[in-house]
Design an enzyme around this catalytic site. Sequence first.
Site, PDB file in Angstrom:
ATOM      1  N   ASN A 238      32.959  42.248  37.637  1.00 29.15           N
ATOM      2  CA  ASN A 238      32.466  42.196  39.015  1.00 29.15           C
ATOM      3  C   ASN A 238      31.305  43.174  39.214  1.00 29.15           C
ATOM      4  OD1 ASN A 238      34.278  40.236  39.938  1.00 29.15           O
ATOM      5  ND2 ASN A 238      35.850  41.746  40.390  1.00 29.15           N
ATOM      6  N   HIS A 288      41.287  43.196  36.869  1.00 25.46           N
ATOM      7  CA  HIS A 288      42.351  43.139  37.873  1.00 25.46           C
ATOM      8  C   HIS A 288      43.528  44.038  37.490  1.00 25.46           C
ATOM      9  CE1 HIS A 288      40.929  38.953  39.478  1.00 25.46           C
ATOM     10  NE2 HIS A 288      40.030  39.918  39.602  1.00 25.46           N
ATOM     11  N   TYR A 297      36.739  36.894  32.592  1.00 33.04           N
ATOM     12  CA  TYR A 297      35.934  37.977  33.145  1.00 33.04           C
ATOM     13  C   TYR A 297      35.144  38.682  32.048  1.00 33.04           C
ATOM     14  CZ  TYR A 297      37.592  37.851  37.952  1.00 33.04           C
ATOM     15  OH  TYR A 297      37.827  37.485  39.247  1.00 33.04           O
TER      16      TYR A 297
END
Length: 831
Positions: A238, A288, A297
Amino acid sequence: MPTPWPRRAFLLTTGTSALSLATPAAALPAGARDTAAAGTVAAGTVAAGPATEATADAFAALRAKWRTLILGAGFSPTAEPFKSRLAQLGASARQLRDTMAPADGSLWPDASYADPEPDTDQESFGYSANLVTSCTRLATMAQAYSQQGTGLTGDAALRTAVVTGLDHLYTQVYNERQKRFGNWWSWQIGAPQALLDTCVLMYDALSADRLARYCAAVDHFVPDSAVAQYTGTSTGANRVDLCRVLALRGVVGANEAKVALARDALSPVFPYVTSGDGLYTDGSFIQHTTVPYTGSYGSVLLGGLGLLFALLDGSPWEVTDGGRQIVFDAVEKAWAPFLYNGLVMDCVAGRAISRGIAASDTKQVQADDHLRGHPIMASIALLGQGASAAENARWRGLVQGWMRRDYYSPPLSDPQLSLAHLARLKAVQDDTAVTPVPEPTGHRLFTNMARATHRRPGWAASISMADARITYYETGNGENLRGWHTGAGMLAWWGDAYANGQYSDAFWPTVDPYRLPGVTASRKVLADGAGGDWGAARPDVSWVGGATDGQRAVLGQHLKGLQSTLSARKAWFCLDDAIVCLGAGITCADGAVVESTVENRNLGPTGGAPFQADGATKPTTTPWSQTLTGARWAHIGGHGGYVFPGGATVRARRERRTGKWSDINKGGAATPLTRTYLTLYVDHGTDPTDATYAYVLLPGASAARTAERAAATGWLRILANSGTRQGISVPSLGFTGVTFWSGGTAGALTASAACAVLVGERPDGTAVVCVSDPTRAARAGLTVTWDRPVAAVTAKPATVTSATTGASLKLTFADLGPAKGATQKITVRLG
């Protein structure tokens, strides 16, 4: 209700954005939709003052480089596979242009972003996803306008439509007055990435005022504070995605500070971590907080870093942080171990395994382990451009090898791969200076994410576990609703030239989720999404891990069932041509049947693979089932063999199972799919106490070799199979391995406390003793004794505080807690 799935087409085709969404952050207070006037720009959101001529040139160079990075280079638009793909891009853009109908609340009739009750529920997620859909459709049109060979290159009507669409989205929804709703990812990553890509591609068609407005909108939703702290939704992949937004915002708006911030905000991504999100020294990658995510990811992180390193290379904002070498090292340490013949193993793909075919995708865009693997390969090729010459050459050899071996899903035929990635892979394939690297052999144990891979000539396997640090599975955004038992010891495997579509061919929507291969599970009915979103549920256990010498391994998992009273000890002994699997202490009080699944093989739509047990050929009709009493071996034609030491009662069944992607993912297609499965499992009965199992998996073995191994009763010796210890020896290999769940003795090995021990005797009179403490218990004084004459210890780590040789070997260890389950290797000369 709109679903969050329309974003997937863009994410899959670009290969550079997240294929999954992170935990939703709290939305801003809900309120009435604010519509910004066309000429309004929030104060302080655009760089003040004119750029110098040199700076202007630098930004122009960055825009040109980004165009190349996202459009691709070095390919002929009249040669395949590019010619067809460019024509498809043109057709898609034409269809999007013709159906675009700006209206209040939507840019296309099927993608409304007008949320009547803006909040963070599933419905709002759908509306915010439609914002991303609208932005990505404009990006598709911009690509068709910018690429050669689309039939719409430089088309004036298409240019006007893109600009009209950008203005419409700004006025309606993506502006500096709008309050966020639905998924944070849509506003901070999905929409702005597509918007800024479009701005770069259409830069010459956009006025300064327009660019200022669009930049102001991005500043509103992605302020500098988004990367102020390395926490929450601003970590790992992210964070890289956010930095991409900031960098492109700086490039589009000629804002030096934004580009510098993006560069500097990458630095927290590089260092190894010891908990939470990021890369670990053992090659683990977590996102996460609790989810192994190398293949999803991790793919985003790798692709995003490759793009940003390439974009900023040679510019005033080049990434010079020495920590980026950690990323380079991770190519072979973290990503390569999970790539096999072009696929990336599902055990590190999180909830992305549930993304098959989307309900809203008229073109049947889909995802599977191969389609997730191809962008990683292309990203490795891109990343190599910024690495050393030796690294780049080696990585190109890896990529070329994976490409050549991917017979099931050839990368250059991947319909979802972006043209840029396609060009990178085609360049690698055509590079005659590259020597393809074969699949390696060896074992890799990722203690920090409870995963292991075992590779032998002709096959590869992965084992998935869960503990107090690593979740059973991840669900969220209505995805992966039945992945409950994927961390309960799932043993997946592939052959070198067969069964590479085992988990690609509609496996996840059609398999019995209680009978995943290798798992022990209660048949207690679980609700969709049981345990909670975002990897919330974790078992209260610590003994998960093992020891490895790099080629063989001893693995163990203290299993506790999800929302179940089930408890079990599972052990795997990974050898040269086999994996020996033991289960013990299997106890449950759910009032439900407990099963250990030996195998659940996806035989495709027809399912005609032959099956035999103890030499007797069984029917290929479906459905068929039989209880095999006293079975010593079984074989599935074209796959492999299974040996049951001492005989076992095993249930066998061939069945056709029908399921839908929508069963396991709320955004999935509702089209029924049917596949045939051949399942072998041990039925422990209802509420078992101290039940056990033992079997040997022989991937790729013929029926004759399977029968031969079963007849060689002295090949394998089971030293123990109980809730206190499990161990085997294979004299012909000089192998002994034990999982000590507590102190005790098994064969010639004794341990004073819980640990894993592997001994490998070599023909040259030496041996290696491998010890680990998977519990990570903070204690000193663990002793391991091998009742075998040893003349000398020739090498040992500092954790060995005492080593006594002679008639036996006694090793005493310091506190192994800081080793975090890593193997301690001792070499000795035998007496």
